[in-house]
Structure formats: C-alpha cells, structure tokens
Design a protein around this motif. Structure first.
Motif, PDB file in Angstrom:
ATOM      1  N   MET A  24       0.672  -1.270  -0.002  1.00  0.00           N
ATOM      2  CA  MET A  24       0.190   0.110   0.104  1.00  0.00           C
ATOM      3  C   MET A  24       1.028   1.227   0.192  1.00  0.00           C
ATOM      4  O   MET A  24       1.931   1.274   0.901  1.00  0.00           O
ATOM      5  CB  MET A  24      -0.981  -0.018   1.145  1.00  0.00           C
ATOM      6  N   ALA A  25       0.356   2.276  -0.685  1.00  0.00           N
ATOM      7  CA  ALA A  25       1.136   3.624  -0.895  1.00  0.00           C
ATOM      8  C   ALA A  25       0.546   4.371   0.395  1.00  0.00           C
ATOM      9  O   ALA A  25       1.393   5.225   0.553  1.00  0.00           O
ATOM     10  CB  ALA A  25       0.977   4.114  -2.071  1.00  0.00           C
ATOM     11  N   ASP A  26      -0.248   4.101   0.830  1.00  0.00           N
ATOM     12  CA  ASP A  26      -0.617   4.687   2.201  1.00  0.00           C
ATOM     13  C   ASP A  26      -0.459   3.987   3.507  1.00  0.00           C
ATOM     14  O   ASP A  26      -0.317   2.693   3.190  1.00  0.00           O
ATOM     15  CB  ASP A  26      -2.358   5.447   2.150  1.00  0.00           C
ATOM     16  N   SER A  27      -1.005   4.393   4.565  1.00  0.00           N
ATOM     17  CA  SER A  27      -0.702   3.557   5.795  1.00  0.00           C
ATOM     18  C   SER A  27      -2.011   3.414   6.389  1.00  0.00           C
ATOM     19  O   SER A  27      -2.261   3.572   7.538  1.00  0.00           O
ATOM     20  CB  SER A  27       0.238   4.372   6.865  1.00  0.00           C
ATOM     21  N   GLY A  28      -3.118   3.307   5.550  1.00  0.00           N
ATOM     22  CA  GLY A  28      -4.508   3.315   6.400  1.00  0.00           C
ATOM     23  C   GLY A  28      -4.850   2.063   6.894  1.00  0.00           C
ATOM     24  O   GLY A  28      -6.030   1.940   7.251  1.00  0.00           O
ATOM     25  N   LEU A  29      -3.957   0.957   7.115  1.00  0.00           N
ATOM     26  CA  LEU A  29      -4.469  -0.224   7.507  1.00  0.00           C
ATOM     27  C   LEU A  29      -3.694  -0.545   8.751  1.00  0.00           C
ATOM     28  O   LEU A  29      -2.511  -0.161   8.902  1.00  0.00           O
ATOM     29  CB  LEU A  29      -4.064  -1.511   6.568  1.00  0.00           C
ATOM     30  N   PRO A  30      -4.228  -0.969   9.729  1.00  0.00           N
ATOM     31  CA  PRO A  30      -3.835  -1.315  11.055  1.00  0.00           C
ATOM     32  C   PRO A  30      -2.530  -2.328  10.911  1.00  0.00           C
ATOM     33  O   PRO A  30      -2.392  -2.980  10.040  1.00  0.00           O
ATOM     34  CB  PRO A  30      -4.697  -1.742  11.990  1.00  0.00           C
ATOM     35  N   GLU A  31      -1.503  -2.270  11.683  1.00  0.00           N
ATOM     36  CA  GLU A  31      -0.265  -3.025  11.563  1.00  0.00           C
ATOM     37  C   GLU A  31      -0.845  -4.379  11.770  1.00  0.00           C
ATOM     38  O   GLU A  31      -0.125  -5.300  10.967  1.00  0.00           O
ATOM     39  CB  GLU A  31       0.654  -2.999  12.763  1.00  0.00           C
ATOM     40  N   SER A  32      -1.695  -4.972  12.569  1.00  0.00           N
ATOM     41  CA  SER A  32      -1.970  -6.446  12.813  1.00  0.00           C
ATOM     42  C   SER A  32      -3.150  -6.737  12.178  1.00  0.00           C
ATOM     43  O   SER A  32      -4.353  -5.912  12.005  1.00  0.00           O
ATOM     44  CB  SER A  32      -2.063  -6.592  14.160  1.00  0.00           C
ATOM     45  N   TYR A  33      -3.318  -7.991  11.558  1.00  0.00           N
ATOM     46  CA  TYR A  33      -4.563  -8.554  10.992  1.00  0.00           C
ATOM     47  C   TYR A  33      -5.792  -8.544  12.186  1.00  0.00           C
ATOM     48  O   TYR A  33      -6.896  -8.226  11.783  1.00  0.00           O
ATOM     49  CB  TYR A  33      -4.130  -9.898  10.666  1.00  0.00           C
ATOM     50  N   ALA A  34      -5.482  -8.728  13.360  1.00  0.00           N
ATOM     51  CA  ALA A  34      -6.551  -8.704  14.415  1.00  0.00           C
ATOM     52  C   ALA A  34      -7.003  -7.593  14.563  1.00  0.00           C
ATOM     53  O   ALA A  34      -8.257  -7.341  14.364  1.00  0.00           O
ATOM     54  CB  ALA A  34      -5.815  -9.582  15.664  1.00  0.00           C
ATOM     55  N   ALA A  35      -6.131  -6.246  14.440  1.00  0.00           N
ATOM     56  CA  ALA A  35      -6.853  -5.170  14.836  1.00  0.00           C
ATOM     57  C   ALA A  35      -7.795  -4.735  13.596  1.00  0.00           C
ATOM     58  O   ALA A  35      -8.754  -3.978  13.658  1.00  0.00           O
ATOM     59  CB  ALA A  35      -5.780  -4.022  15.024  1.00  0.00           C
ATOM     60  N   TRP A  36      -7.173  -5.128  12.359  1.00  0.00           N
ATOM     61  CA  TRP A  36      -7.901  -4.842  11.044  1.00  0.00           C
ATOM     62  C   TRP A  36      -9.393  -5.459  11.302  1.00  0.00           C
ATOM     63  O   TRP A  36     -10.233  -5.018  11.017  1.00  0.00           O
ATOM     64  CB  TRP A  36      -7.120  -5.129   9.973  1.00  0.00           C
ATOM     65  N   GLN A  37      -9.279  -6.600  11.546  1.00  0.00           N
ATOM     66  CA  GLN A  37     -10.347  -7.574  11.559  1.00  0.00           C
ATOM     67  C   GLN A  37     -11.362  -7.257  12.581  1.00  0.00           C
ATOM     68  O   GLN A  37     -12.587  -7.040  12.367  1.00  0.00           O
ATOM     69  CB  GLN A  37     -10.026  -9.102  11.715  1.00  0.00           C
ATOM     70  N   MET A  38     -10.927  -6.803  13.683  1.00  0.00           N
ATOM     71  CA  MET A  38     -11.868  -6.056  14.689  1.00  0.00           C
ATOM     72  C   MET A  38     -12.637  -4.983  14.347  1.00  0.00           C
ATOM     73  O   MET A  38     -13.952  -4.792  14.442  1.00  0.00           O
ATOM     74  CB  MET A  38     -11.280  -5.831  15.863  1.00  0.00           C
ATOM     75  N   SER A  39     -11.888  -4.025  13.577  1.00  0.00           N
ATOM     76  CA  SER A  39     -12.402  -2.807  13.092  1.00  0.00           C
ATOM     77  C   SER A  39     -13.437  -3.109  12.038  1.00  0.00           C
ATOM     78  O   SER A  39     -14.652  -2.467  11.821  1.00  0.00           O
ATOM     79  CB  SER A  39     -11.413  -1.956  12.615  1.00  0.00           C
ATOM     80  N   PRO A  75      -1.801   2.181  -5.253  1.00  0.00           N
ATOM     81  CA  PRO A  75      -2.349   1.053  -4.271  1.00  0.00           C
ATOM     82  C   PRO A  75      -2.559   1.866  -2.917  1.00  0.00           C
ATOM     83  O   PRO A  75      -1.727   1.510  -2.194  1.00  0.00           O
ATOM     84  CB  PRO A  75      -1.557   0.047  -4.436  1.00  0.00           C
ATOM     85  N   ASP A  76      -3.864   2.381  -2.750  1.00  0.00           N
ATOM     86  CA  ASP A  76      -3.932   3.131  -1.580  1.00  0.00           C
ATOM     87  C   ASP A  76      -5.430   3.110  -1.297  1.00  0.00           C
ATOM     88  O   ASP A  76      -6.181   2.141  -1.866  1.00  0.00           O
ATOM     89  CB  ASP A  76      -3.798   4.695  -1.550  1.00  0.00           C
TER      90      ASP A  76
END
Length: 93
Positions: A24-39, A75-76
């Motif tokens: 990704m060209a941006d940092s819009g995703l959390p570091e961990s998969y678990a944090a992303w999945q929870m959100s 890819p952002d």
C-alpha cells in the motif's frame, strides 16, 4: 438518494494481510490483522444494523496490484474502495 440494498467491504485473508500492507502507498491499514479484522467486523455490524447488506470483497494482493497497474493508480485507500465497488457491482451489487 436511495440507500443501497448492499455494499461491498474490503476483506483480507490472514495470509494476504502482510503483503497488502507492504504494497500500500498509504498507511491506512492497522499493523496487525487482528486489529484490522476487529475494526472491519465492527463496521460490518453497524452497516448491517442500518438495514444494508454487507458483502465481503476479498482483496487478493497480486490481483489488486495488477488492477492498480492497469488503471495507473496508486495502491491506496482510494484504489481499495474503487476495487471493492467495481467488484461488488460486477457481482450484481
């Protein structure tokens, strides 16, 4: 404007997540998969409660990157949203 019957939401598989974040060209995703999945599941529940069906659209890293190259876009987050929207509409959403 009428509310849509369904919307697509970007969905990642656990094994794909590190590659997606790396690409990704941006940092819009959390570091961990678990944090992303929870959100993501929280957003999914909130949208569903409003009466709109949520359709998970898997973003596979290499297919997404090829899609971005074909459209000459970075890819952002904006591209992820467009990818999901296009895939959802192609599936009749």
């Amino acid at each position: 404007m009428d509310r849509p019957r369904s919307v697509g939401i970007a969905w990642y598989e656990p094994g794909d997540y590190p590659r997606i974040r790396e690409a990704m060209a941006d940092s819009g995703l959390p570091e961990s998969y678990a944090a992303w999945q929870m959100s993501a599941t929280q957003v999914e529940r909130e949208v569903s409660r409003s009466g709109v069906a949520v359709v998970r659209v898997r973003i596979e890293p290499e297919a997404f990157l090829a899609w971005c190259r074909a459209r000459d876009v970075a890819p952002d987050g904006k591209a992820r949203a467009a990818f999901v929207r296009e895939a959802h509409e192609a599936d009749g959403g």
